[in-house]
Motif scaffolding. Structure first.
Motif, PDB file in Angstrom:
ATOM      1  N   PRO A  82       0.805  -1.236   0.000  1.00  0.00           N
ATOM      2  CA  PRO A  82       0.000   0.000   0.000  1.00  0.00           C
ATOM      3  C   PRO A  82       0.831   1.276   0.000  1.00  0.00           C
ATOM      4  O   PRO A  82       1.970   1.300   0.477  1.00  0.00           O
ATOM      5  CB  PRO A  82      -0.823  -0.109   1.288  1.00  0.00           C
ATOM      6  CG  PRO A  82      -0.205  -1.194   2.092  1.00  0.00           C
ATOM      7  CD  PRO A  82       0.553  -2.076   1.164  1.00  0.00           C
ATOM      8  N   ASP A  83       0.222   2.341  -0.546  1.00  0.00           N
ATOM      9  CA  ASP A  83       0.943   3.610  -0.662  1.00  0.00           C
ATOM     10  C   ASP A  83       0.508   4.612   0.410  1.00  0.00           C
ATOM     11  O   ASP A  83       0.579   5.818   0.208  1.00  0.00           O
ATOM     12  CB  ASP A  83       0.809   4.205  -2.073  1.00  0.00           C
ATOM     13  CG  ASP A  83      -0.625   4.460  -2.476  1.00  0.00           C
ATOM     14  OD1 ASP A  83      -1.533   4.270  -1.634  1.00  0.00           O
ATOM     15  OD2 ASP A  83      -0.853   4.849  -3.638  1.00  0.00           O
ATOM     16  N   GLU A  84       0.037   4.097   1.542  1.00  0.00           N
ATOM     17  CA  GLU A  84      -0.249   4.948   2.705  1.00  0.00           C
ATOM     18  C   GLU A  84       0.554   4.413   3.888  1.00  0.00           C
ATOM     19  O   GLU A  84       0.683   3.214   4.072  1.00  0.00           O
ATOM     20  CB  GLU A  84      -1.752   4.929   3.036  1.00  0.00           C
ATOM     21  CG  GLU A  84      -2.633   5.508   1.940  1.00  0.00           C
ATOM     22  CD  GLU A  84      -2.406   6.986   1.689  1.00  0.00           C
ATOM     23  OE1 GLU A  84      -1.869   7.667   2.582  1.00  0.00           O
ATOM     24  OE2 GLU A  84      -2.764   7.466   0.606  1.00  0.00           O
ATOM     25  N   LEU A  85       1.043   5.331   4.700  1.00  0.00           N
ATOM     26  CA  LEU A  85       1.982   4.933   5.759  1.00  0.00           C
ATOM     27  C   LEU A  85       1.361   4.064   6.838  1.00  0.00           C
ATOM     28  O   LEU A  85       2.052   3.248   7.448  1.00  0.00           O
ATOM     29  CB  LEU A  85       2.591   6.187   6.402  1.00  0.00           C
ATOM     30  CG  LEU A  85       3.765   6.801   5.638  1.00  0.00           C
ATOM     31  CD1 LEU A  85       4.138   8.144   6.249  1.00  0.00           C
ATOM     32  CD2 LEU A  85       4.960   5.867   5.647  1.00  0.00           C
ATOM     33  N   TRP A 129       2.144   0.320   7.073  1.00  0.00           N
ATOM     34  CA  TRP A 129       3.528  -0.125   7.187  1.00  0.00           C
ATOM     35  C   TRP A 129       3.980  -0.041   8.634  1.00  0.00           C
ATOM     36  O   TRP A 129       3.547   0.819   9.390  1.00  0.00           O
ATOM     37  CB  TRP A 129       4.437   0.771   6.345  1.00  0.00           C
ATOM     38  CG  TRP A 129       4.212   0.652   4.875  1.00  0.00           C
ATOM     39  CD1 TRP A 129       3.247   1.281   4.141  1.00  0.00           C
ATOM     40  CD2 TRP A 129       4.966  -0.116   3.945  1.00  0.00           C
ATOM     41  NE1 TRP A 129       3.369   0.936   2.812  1.00  0.00           N
ATOM     42  CE2 TRP A 129       4.409   0.089   2.673  1.00  0.00           C
ATOM     43  CE3 TRP A 129       6.081  -0.960   4.080  1.00  0.00           C
ATOM     44  CZ2 TRP A 129       4.923  -0.526   1.526  1.00  0.00           C
ATOM     45  CZ3 TRP A 129       6.586  -1.559   2.940  1.00  0.00           C
ATOM     46  CH2 TRP A 129       6.003  -1.353   1.676  1.00  0.00           C
ATOM     47  N   GLU A 130       4.896  -0.919   8.996  1.00  0.00           N
ATOM     48  CA  GLU A 130       5.617  -0.786  10.264  1.00  0.00           C
ATOM     49  C   GLU A 130       6.839   0.086   9.996  1.00  0.00           C
ATOM     50  O   GLU A 130       7.687  -0.256   9.157  1.00  0.00           O
ATOM     51  CB  GLU A 130       6.060  -2.172  10.757  1.00  0.00           C
ATOM     52  CG  GLU A 130       6.912  -2.106  12.011  1.00  0.00           C
ATOM     53  CD  GLU A 130       7.555  -3.440  12.356  1.00  0.00           C
ATOM     54  OE1 GLU A 130       8.482  -3.437  13.177  1.00  0.00           O
ATOM     55  OE2 GLU A 130       7.118  -4.469  11.793  1.00  0.00           O
ATOM     56  N   LYS A 154       8.592  -1.446   6.851  1.00  0.00           N
ATOM     57  CA  LYS A 154       8.519  -2.885   6.616  1.00  0.00           C
ATOM     58  C   LYS A 154       7.072  -3.327   6.479  1.00  0.00           C
ATOM     59  O   LYS A 154       6.183  -2.785   7.129  1.00  0.00           O
ATOM     60  CB  LYS A 154       9.181  -3.624   7.785  1.00  0.00           C
ATOM     61  CG  LYS A 154       9.249  -5.131   7.596  1.00  0.00           C
ATOM     62  CD  LYS A 154      10.230  -5.757   8.563  1.00  0.00           C
ATOM     63  CE  LYS A 154       9.630  -5.948   9.936  1.00  0.00           C
ATOM     64  NZ  LYS A 154      10.515  -6.739  10.816  1.00  0.00           N
ATOM     65  N   GLN A 155       6.880  -4.310   5.619  1.00  0.00           N
ATOM     66  CA  GLN A 155       5.582  -4.949   5.433  1.00  0.00           C
ATOM     67  C   GLN A 155       5.804  -6.452   5.605  1.00  0.00           C
ATOM     68  O   GLN A 155       6.744  -7.013   5.030  1.00  0.00           O
ATOM     69  CB  GLN A 155       5.089  -4.662   4.018  1.00  0.00           C
ATOM     70  CG  GLN A 155       3.682  -5.102   3.754  1.00  0.00           C
ATOM     71  CD  GLN A 155       2.676  -4.023   4.082  1.00  0.00           C
ATOM     72  OE1 GLN A 155       3.031  -2.878   4.217  1.00  0.00           O
ATOM     73  NE2 GLN A 155       1.439  -4.394   4.212  1.00  0.00           N
ATOM     74  N   LEU A 156       4.961  -7.097   6.415  1.00  0.00           N
ATOM     75  CA  LEU A 156       5.051  -8.542   6.596  1.00  0.00           C
ATOM     76  C   LEU A 156       3.805  -9.166   5.974  1.00  0.00           C
ATOM     77  O   LEU A 156       2.686  -8.855   6.379  1.00  0.00           O
ATOM     78  CB  LEU A 156       5.141  -8.900   8.080  1.00  0.00           C
ATOM     79  CG  LEU A 156       5.371 -10.381   8.376  1.00  0.00           C
ATOM     80  CD1 LEU A 156       6.772 -10.806   7.948  1.00  0.00           C
ATOM     81  CD2 LEU A 156       5.153 -10.675   9.862  1.00  0.00           C
ATOM     82  N   PHE A 188       9.226  -7.552   3.686  1.00  0.00           N
ATOM     83  CA  PHE A 188       9.733  -6.602   2.679  1.00  0.00           C
ATOM     84  C   PHE A 188      10.056  -5.309   3.416  1.00  0.00           C
ATOM     85  O   PHE A 188       9.184  -4.708   4.042  1.00  0.00           O
ATOM     86  CB  PHE A 188       8.635  -6.372   1.637  1.00  0.00           C
ATOM     87  CG  PHE A 188       9.006  -5.398   0.555  1.00  0.00           C
ATOM     88  CD1 PHE A 188       9.375  -5.841  -0.695  1.00  0.00           C
ATOM     89  CD2 PHE A 188       8.977  -4.024   0.785  1.00  0.00           C
ATOM     90  CE1 PHE A 188       9.712  -4.942  -1.700  1.00  0.00           C
ATOM     91  CE2 PHE A 188       9.318  -3.125  -0.211  1.00  0.00           C
ATOM     92  CZ  PHE A 188       9.687  -3.585  -1.453  1.00  0.00           C
ATOM     93  N   GLU A 189      11.320  -4.880   3.359  1.00  0.00           N
ATOM     94  CA  GLU A 189      11.713  -3.653   4.056  1.00  0.00           C
ATOM     95  C   GLU A 189      12.555  -2.798   3.120  1.00  0.00           C
ATOM     96  O   GLU A 189      13.404  -3.315   2.389  1.00  0.00           O
ATOM     97  CB  GLU A 189      12.518  -3.992   5.319  1.00  0.00           C
ATOM     98  CG  GLU A 189      12.853  -2.778   6.166  1.00  0.00           C
ATOM     99  CD  GLU A 189      13.460  -3.157   7.513  1.00  0.00           C
ATOM    100  OE1 GLU A 189      13.629  -2.257   8.347  1.00  0.00           O
ATOM    101  OE2 GLU A 189      13.769  -4.345   7.729  1.00  0.00           O
ATOM    102  N   HIS A 190      12.285  -1.494   3.126  1.00  0.00           N
ATOM    103  CA  HIS A 190      13.081  -0.609   2.273  1.00  0.00           C
ATOM    104  C   HIS A 190      13.116   0.794   2.867  1.00  0.00           C
ATOM    105  O   HIS A 190      12.376   1.117   3.793  1.00  0.00           O
ATOM    106  CB  HIS A 190      12.549  -0.591   0.833  1.00  0.00           C
ATOM    107  CG  HIS A 190      11.175  -0.013   0.679  1.00  0.00           C
ATOM    108  ND1 HIS A 190      10.574   0.180  -0.531  1.00  0.00           N
ATOM    109  CD2 HIS A 190      10.267   0.429   1.596  1.00  0.00           C
ATOM    110  CE1 HIS A 190       9.376   0.713  -0.362  1.00  0.00           C
ATOM    111  NE2 HIS A 190       9.161   0.865   0.923  1.00  0.00           N
TER     112      HIS A 190
END
Length: 177
Positions: free
Chosen positions: A13-16, A19-20, A61-63, A150-152
């Motif tokens: 998703p493109d909203e914060l 995300w963690e 990060k997204q799990l 996924f973390e960036h």
């Protein structure tokens, strides 16, 4: 790919709030509209936002819980190909660094396979800072896949107050079962 196989494509998703935020340094993460100040156009008009980083490290990060997404243990133990895509860009007025780490995890969230390339440094005086795709496909990682992490993120390299660091967007994960 036989007649019974399919791919599931997860757009991250493109909203914060989805995300963690594992690191939220400097002025913190910010969502901005494409192309933004001193920015670059993106070649897909469906992508209208990006995440901007600041002057201290920003990582998010997204799990993905694959069982919760409807996969069976049998499908996952067949080691389906997992393709990860991300896009990053810099600004025309400030250098930055970009980093991505993707981990395939088992039920205990132990790492089966990991991709964590060296950080990319962009200098607008010498590098093409326009949107660049990074992609990796995982295979032969053994049975037991249950989660994908996924973390960036990144930062700017001038410690300027605000959001002059690397920009990221268009993240996705595809699982071929």
């Amino acid at each position: 790919m036989g007649p019974n196989t399919h791919s599931d494509h997860f757009h991250l998703p493109d909203e914060l709030e989805f995300w963690e935020l594992t690191e939220n340094g400097g002025s913190g993460w910010k969502v901005e509209d494409m192309p933004g100040d001193c920015g670059h156009d993106f070649d897909n008009e469906d992508v209208t936002k990006y995440f901007a980083t600041s002057f201290e490290p920003c990582q998010k990060k997204q799990l993905i819980d694959l069982l919760a997404e409807g996969y069976t243990p049998e499908e996952l133990d067949g080691q389906p190909a997992v393709t990860v895509v991300d896009w990053y860009s810099g600004r025309t007025d400030c250098g930055c660094t970009y980093q991505m780490t993707v981990r395939l995890l088992d039920e205990n969230q132990e790492v089966l396979q990991e991709q964590s390339p060296e950080p990319v440094t962009l200098d607008p005086d010498s590098d093409d800072c326009s949107w660049t795709q990074v992609s990796n496909t995982f295979s032969d990682y053994g049975p037991g896949l249950r989660f994908i992490s996924f973390e960036h993120g990144g930062k700017d390299d001038k410690y300027w107050d605000g959001w002059y660091g690397v920009r990221v967007t268009g993240s996705s994960v595809t699982v071929d079962v």
